[in-house]
Design a protein around this motif. Structure first.
Motif, PDB file in Angstrom:
ATOM      1  N   GLU A   1      -8.360 -20.701  -0.798  1.00 23.37           N
ATOM      2  CA  GLU A   1      -8.809 -19.727   0.043  1.00 23.37           C
ATOM      3  C   GLU A   1      -8.705 -18.502  -0.623  1.00 23.37           C
ATOM      4  OE1 GLU A   1     -10.584 -20.669   2.761  1.00 23.37           O
ATOM      5  OE2 GLU A   1      -9.999 -22.764   2.711  1.00 23.37           O
ATOM      6  N   ILE A   2      -9.199 -17.255   0.187  1.00 24.72           N
ATOM      7  CA  ILE A   2      -8.733 -15.918  -0.170  1.00 24.72           C
ATOM      8  C   ILE A   2      -7.109 -15.656  -0.086  1.00 24.72           C
ATOM      9  CG2 ILE A   2      -9.083 -13.579  -0.163  1.00 24.72           C
ATOM     10  CD1 ILE A   2     -12.193 -14.429   0.524  1.00 24.72           C
ATOM     11  N   ILE A   3      -6.596 -15.019  -0.790  1.00 28.59           N
ATOM     12  CA  ILE A   3      -5.136 -14.483  -0.600  1.00 28.59           C
ATOM     13  C   ILE A   3      -5.019 -13.162  -0.553  1.00 28.59           C
ATOM     14  CG2 ILE A   3      -2.589 -14.862  -1.501  1.00 28.59           C
ATOM     15  CD1 ILE A   3      -3.435 -17.508  -2.491  1.00 28.59           C
ATOM     16  N   HIS A   4      -4.672 -12.514   0.258  1.00 31.21           N
ATOM     17  CA  HIS A   4      -4.236 -11.045   0.455  1.00 31.21           C
ATOM     18  C   HIS A   4      -2.903 -10.492   0.503  1.00 31.21           C
ATOM     19  CE1 HIS A   4      -8.461 -10.286   1.953  1.00 31.21           C
ATOM     20  NE2 HIS A   4      -8.553 -11.387   2.563  1.00 31.21           N
ATOM     21  N   CYS A   5      -2.696  -9.738  -0.191  1.00 37.94           N
ATOM     22  CA  CYS A   5      -1.529  -8.955  -0.809  1.00 37.94           C
ATOM     23  C   CYS A   5      -1.571  -7.500  -0.192  1.00 37.94           C
ATOM     24  CB  CYS A   5      -1.079  -9.199  -2.119  1.00 37.94           C
ATOM     25  SG  CYS A   5      -1.001 -10.839  -2.598  1.00 37.94           S
ATOM     26  N   LYS A   6      -0.551  -6.642  -0.432  1.00 37.54           N
ATOM     27  CA  LYS A   6      -0.392  -5.328   0.179  1.00 37.54           C
ATOM     28  C   LYS A   6      -1.340  -4.645  -0.938  1.00 37.54           C
ATOM     29  CE  LYS A   6       3.817  -4.986   2.264  1.00 37.54           C
ATOM     30  NZ  LYS A   6       5.053  -4.431   2.547  1.00 37.54           N
ATOM     31  N   SER A   7      -1.201  -4.851  -2.338  1.00 39.83           N
ATOM     32  CA  SER A   7      -1.571  -4.085  -3.603  1.00 39.83           C
ATOM     33  C   SER A   7      -2.862  -4.855  -4.143  1.00 39.83           C
ATOM     34  CB  SER A   7      -0.492  -3.798  -4.568  1.00 39.83           C
ATOM     35  OG  SER A   7       0.594  -3.371  -4.226  1.00 39.83           O
ATOM     36  N   CYS A   8      -3.170  -6.071  -3.752  1.00 37.09           N
ATOM     37  CA  CYS A   8      -4.257  -6.854  -4.436  1.00 37.09           C
ATOM     38  C   CYS A   8      -4.854  -7.852  -3.458  1.00 37.09           C
ATOM     39  CB  CYS A   8      -3.863  -7.011  -5.656  1.00 37.09           C
ATOM     40  SG  CYS A   8      -2.637  -8.175  -5.767  1.00 37.09           S
ATOM     41  N   THR A   9      -6.012  -8.424  -4.155  1.00 42.73           N
ATOM     42  CA  THR A   9      -6.488  -9.555  -3.273  1.00 42.73           C
ATOM     43  C   THR A   9      -6.962 -10.554  -4.333  1.00 42.73           C
ATOM     44  OG1 THR A   9      -7.364  -7.944  -1.720  1.00 42.73           O
ATOM     45  CG2 THR A   9      -8.425 -10.230  -1.716  1.00 42.73           C
ATOM     46  N   LEU A  10      -6.496 -11.696  -3.975  1.00 46.56           N
ATOM     47  CA  LEU A  10      -6.765 -12.865  -5.063  1.00 46.56           C
ATOM     48  C   LEU A  10      -7.840 -13.709  -4.503  1.00 46.56           C
ATOM     49  CD1 LEU A  10      -3.086 -14.280  -5.727  1.00 46.56           C
ATOM     50  CD2 LEU A  10      -4.735 -12.547  -7.015  1.00 46.56           C
ATOM     51  N   PHE A  11      -9.227 -13.836  -4.890  1.00 51.65           N
ATOM     52  CA  PHE A  11     -10.402 -14.668  -4.861  1.00 51.65           C
ATOM     53  C   PHE A  11     -10.434 -15.955  -5.537  1.00 51.65           C
ATOM     54  CE2 PHE A  11     -11.233 -10.026  -4.206  1.00 51.65           C
ATOM     55  CZ  PHE A  11     -11.735 -10.192  -2.744  1.00 51.65           C
ATOM     56  N   PRO A  12     -10.797 -17.030  -4.940  1.00 50.68           N
ATOM     57  CA  PRO A  12     -10.591 -18.238  -5.681  1.00 50.68           C
ATOM     58  C   PRO A  12     -11.902 -18.432  -6.447  1.00 50.68           C
ATOM     59  CG  PRO A  12     -11.436 -18.588  -3.278  1.00 50.68           C
ATOM     60  CD  PRO A  12     -10.928 -17.290  -3.269  1.00 50.68           C
TER      61      PRO A  12
END
Length: 568
Positions: free
Chosen positions: A93-104
């Motif tokens: 799944e997509i993971i959201h952070c404060k400074s960035c976003t992680l796309f699978p």
């Protein structure tokens, strides 16, 4: 907070809120999603991705998507990554952070490859980072996997991250293949595809070796404790010889409760070589005490034999009573089967009575055979006793008694001879000490001791001569009683002829060992005792003489047949 993030990453979904994002420019969003390799969504107000792709639970306080199955490939149930897929593929799944976003990555692509896991691995290699990624952003992303102890970043878009525990590495490996984008920028420097792999680190390998050595030490310690528990106890240490300890040991040898312990110490002392001229008398007295213990052992054996006989008698009486009751029971069954009572029983009752009767008769017969066997054994023992009462048996018993008495006299004679040798050794020692010292009062007392010992030696010599004469008289009496027996076989006649010829060419006589060594060359199975008993049975043909004094005392056999012919 990092621990809370790690726990949130490895737990089930807590909140079921869905992520909704308004799209102001659908064309721009579609272009961005197409560049990232994802299906574009064009309607404003709709979800960014479908429910099947979007994480069903998101906790904004942790800035990480929840609902990821916590599975460790090394320890199932503890890590982030599930075991290798068997049937159902893992959907990231997509993971959201404060400074960035992680796309699978695209699910149709093969999973990213990893090298072999080094032992004790706590460090991961992270490649494909965006050029603008800072150490703070990297820590923000990977601290959700666990406590980070060190980050070593390179200028070439890769870094090494070391975690506090090994299972955290598995959570970091889960992020391999994700595309990382900083903020909402579409610049190439702000995006990159992550490649997370195991890294070899000296610190990890050193800690792993330390743990292995510690476990090996614990295992050795556990095995040693187990061996010590199962090892039989060590025997008590044997004390060193001294006159005081010897006196205590002599008292212990006389005590029946301490005899076993004392006899072990005595054996150890003798094997160590503690016996010398000074201690010979003391050791002889201890050996004599050990010999006197034989009488007590024989008495104990006789007591146990008596108890065994009593137990046999009780068993025979009890067996007789049981057999009597079996006879009565069988008589009851026989009476029940007579026609007078048999006709009144039903068919089933008759069947049961018949079965019981047969079973009782079998048991009665077995008990009777056992009792008859015991009685036959007793009759055999009684017949053996009766045979002992026969004249030949009585003669053998008398012969054994006389032989035992003669053997006892010989033993006493040998013991007195050894004691005389001990006194003689003491005299020699005193003489040596006398030559080394001056004529003082001590020398005078030693002279008195020498005189006393010489007198004792003379008395012992006289006693030995008396015992020798008694032994010779006893042997002569035994021979006189046996002279009427004659020869029993042709072999004895042959032996008499050979012995007579041998002693005829030895006019001064020969001892029994010399004679036996000659006879053994002709018959290897003959014994010295057999030859001596044969010579003792013929006092008119052979006679025994004693030559020498003290330690040189020797028994010799001579042929006296011609002397007997001359006298008669």
């Amino acid at each position: 907070m990092m621990a809370a993030a790690a726990d949130g990453l490895g737990s089930l979904a807590i909140d079921t809120t869905q992520l909704n994002m308004s799209v102001t420019d659908p064309t721009a969003w579609a272009t961005a999603m197409n560049n990232l390799g994802m299906v574009p969504v064009g309607l404003p107000g709709q979800q960014l991705v479908s429910d099947s792709i979007c994480v069903p639970g998101f906790d904004p306080g942790l800035n990480i998507m929840t609902g990821i199955t916590p599975i460790n490939p090394m320890i199932p149930g503890l890590g982030l990554v599930p075991p290798p897929p068997t049937e159902v593929a893992v959907v990231k799944e997509i993971i959201h952070c404060k400074s960035c976003t992680l796309f699978p990555q695209n699910p149709n692509l093969p999973p990213p490859s990893t090298r072999e896991r080094p032992p004790g691995c706590k460090t991961v290699f992270v490649g494909g980072l965006p050029e603008n990624a800072t150490e703070e952003i990297i820590q923000e992303v990977f601290e959700q996997c666990g406590d980070i102890t060190a980050i070593r970043k390179s200028k070439k878009n890769f870094c090494h991250i070391r975690f506090a525990e090994e299972f955290m590495v598995d959570k970091a490996i889960y992020l391999s293949g994700y595309r990382m984008r900083l903020g909402s920028s579409t610049d190439k420097k702000d995006s990159g595809r992550l490649h997370v792999d195991f890294a070899q680190a000296r610190d990890d390998f050193y800690e792993w070796e330390c743990k292995q050595r510690m476990r090996a030490r614990e295992e050795r310690h556990r095995r040693k404790l187990e061996e010590d528990r199962l090892r039989p106890p060590s025997p008590p240490p044997i004390m060193h010889y001294s006159e005081h300890e010897a006196a205590l040991l002599a008292e212990k040898l006389k005590d029946d409760s301490k005899f076993s312990e004392a006899i072990t110490v005595l054996l150890s002392w003798i094997e160590r070589g503690e016996v010398n001229r000074r201690s010979a008398n003391q050791f002889y007295s201890m050996v004599q005490s050990a010999n006197s213990h034989v009488r007590r052992l024989m008495n104990e054996k006789a007591t146990h034999e008596q108890e065994m006989e009593e137990a046999k008698e009780n068993f025979k009486n009890a067996l007789t009573g049981i057999l009597t009751q079996f006879e009565q029971i069988v008589a009851v069954f026989n009476a029940s089967t007579r026609q007078k009572a048999w006709d009144h029983f039903s068919k089933a009752q008759r069947k049961n009575i018949d079965i019981w009767r047969k079973h009782s008769e079998e048991l009665r017969n077995a008990q009777s055979e056992q009792l008859m066997g015991i009685r036959r054994e007793e009759e055999m023992e009684m017949s053996d006793d009766e045979n002992c009462d026969s004249p030949t048996k009585k003669m053998r018993v008398d012969e054994s008694a006389l032989a035992a008495q003669a053997y006892a006299l010989k033993e006493e004679n040998d013991s007195l001879r050894w004691q005389l040798d001990a006194y003689r050794n003491e005299v020699e020692l005193l003489k040596q000490e006398k030559e080394q010292l001056f004529r003082t009062e001590e020398n005078l007392t030693k002279d008195q001791q020498v005189q006393f010992l010489q007198q004792t030696m003379q008395g012992m010599q006289q006693e030995i001569n008396v015992l020798t004469v008694a032994l010779v008289n006893q042997d002569r009496e035994n021979n006189i009683e046996k002279r009427s027996q004659g020869l029993k076989s042709e072999k004895e006649a042959l032996l008499i002829g050979i012995i007579s010829t041998f002693l005829h060419v030895h006019p001064f006589g020969a001892n029994i060992e010399y004679l036996w060594s000659y006879m053994q060359q002709l018959d290897s199975k003959i014994s010295a005792n057999e030859i001596e008993m044969l010579l003792m049975r013929l006092p008119r043909m052979f006679k025994q003489e004693f030559t020498g004094v003290g330690a040189t005392l020797e028994k010799r056999w001579k042929l006296c047949a011609f002397e007997g012919i001359k006298t008669t």
